[in-house]
Design an enzyme around this catalytic site. Structure first.
Site, PDB file in Angstrom:
ATOM      1  N   SER A 158       0.871  -1.171   0.000  1.00  0.00           N
ATOM      2  CA  SER A 158       0.000   0.000   0.000  1.00  0.00           C
ATOM      3  C   SER A 158       0.906   1.218   0.000  1.00  0.00           C
ATOM      4  CB  SER A 158      -0.850   0.005   1.269  1.00  0.00           C
ATOM      5  OG  SER A 158      -1.478   1.244   1.430  1.00  0.00           O
ATOM      6  N   TYR A 172      -1.464   3.070  12.273  1.00  0.00           N
ATOM      7  CA  TYR A 172      -0.273   2.349  12.732  1.00  0.00           C
ATOM      8  C   TYR A 172      -0.213   0.924  12.216  1.00  0.00           C
ATOM      9  CZ  TYR A 172       0.749   6.334  15.543  1.00  0.00           C
ATOM     10  OH  TYR A 172       1.069   7.605  15.908  1.00  0.00           O
TER      11      TYR A 172
END
Ligand SMILES: NC(=O)c1ccc[n+]([C@@H]2O[C@H](COP(=O)([O-])OP(=O)(O)OC[C@H]3O[C@@H](n4cnc5c(N)ncnc54)[C@H](OP(=O)(O)O)[C@@H]3O)[C@@H](O)[C@H]2O)c1
Length: 254
Positions: A158, A172
């Site tokens: 990603s 996170y």
């Protein structure tokens, strides 16, 4: 599409981009001899569309695979071996992944463990398990140039996995697990190119799926179209790269 591999396995293929890749391959001409679509939940509503396709299409096989369960991988490899036989497996697409919308205030140890287990450890250990079949495909096609007609591993990363692109913080679980997947991709690319297998990471775009949500700017079809063009063009220069779905000439920064 000009070229397709003989066999291709896609994880997380019951919905989203994974299912879109399966549909694209089934509609392509020529199409692969074997498309192996993995889903962690067979027999339920979540895999219904995929299983209905498999009932109609000879070249499509469905296998059960939860990427967080490495102790099941040997059995899955055995199943795929029975499908592809002496040809080995040409392409492994580690597409299965999760996105947990957790910030600094609410992220938990369990969230981080699940993200790493799914997005990082799963793809690494699955690639390790499939290495004999990938090597078999690569060595049978030793006369072909490096690329997806020979043997390729594609890891769905990603843009969130790019450390240099991170200006907004948060996320996170996804940012760290996909950054770690990028590190895994790079090491694999160094280690197995000698066996005729190339490895790269891709960003599929921000896509309208369960992970991407309804506000994402691009459809599954747009993402898949760009990705397929990218996959068909992979060559020795692509090894160890991190590519956007829509621009195979420009690599993302790690
Ligand atoms: N959509 C985006 O905007 C976007 C952006 C960047 C990167 N990505 C990455 O692109 C890939 C495809 O995303 P998508 O948008 O198509 O996501 P999606 O629609 O949420 O689909 C994810 C797929 O992964 C499967 N999966 C999740 N955990 C699994 C596990 N433990 N074992 C096996 N399968 C598992 C899901 O299975 P179930 O149906 O059983 O849940 C589903 O088939 C993912 O790696 C994602 O991180 C997506």
């Amino acid at each position: 599409m000009a070229t397709v591999p003989y066999s291709i396995m896609i994880t997380g293929a019951n919905q989203g981009v994974g299912l879109g890749l399966v549909k694209y391959l089934l509609a392509s001409n020529p199409r692969p001899h074997h498309v192996i679509a993995a889903s962690r939940n067979l027999g339920g509503e979540g895999s219904k569309e995929l299983e209905e396709l498999a009932a109609k299409e000879d070249c499509l096989s469905v296998v059960k695979l939860d990427v967080t369960k490495p102790d099941t991988f040997a059995a899955v490899v055995g199943e795929v071996d029975g499908i592809v036989q002496e040809n080995g497996l040409n392409v492994l697409i580690n597409n299965a992944g999760i996105y947990l919308k957790k910030g600094l205030e609410d992220v938990t140890v369990e969230d981080m463990q699940l993200a790493f287990s799914t997005n990082t450890i799963g793809p690494l250990m699955l690639t390790q398990a499939f290495l004999p079949l990938l090597k078999q495909a690569a060595s049978r096609l030793a006369a072909k140039p490096l690329g997806w007609q020979r043997a390729v591993v594609i890891n769905f990363s990603s843009r969130f996995g790019s450390i240099s692109d991170n200006t907004s913080g948060g996320s996170y679980t996804t940012r760290s697990s996909k950054a770690a997947l990028n590190a895994v991709t790079k090491s694999l690319s160094v280690d197995i190119v000698k066996d005729g297998i190339i490895v790269c990471a891709v960003h599929p775009g921000w896509v309208q799926t369960k992970s991407g949500g309804p506000n994402a700017p691009i459809s599954v079809e747009q993402s898949v179209q760009g990705l397929m063009k990218l996959f068909a063009g992979l060559d020795q220069n692509s090894n160890g790269g991190f590519f956007r779905y829509d621009d195979s000439d420009t690599q993302l920064n790690w």
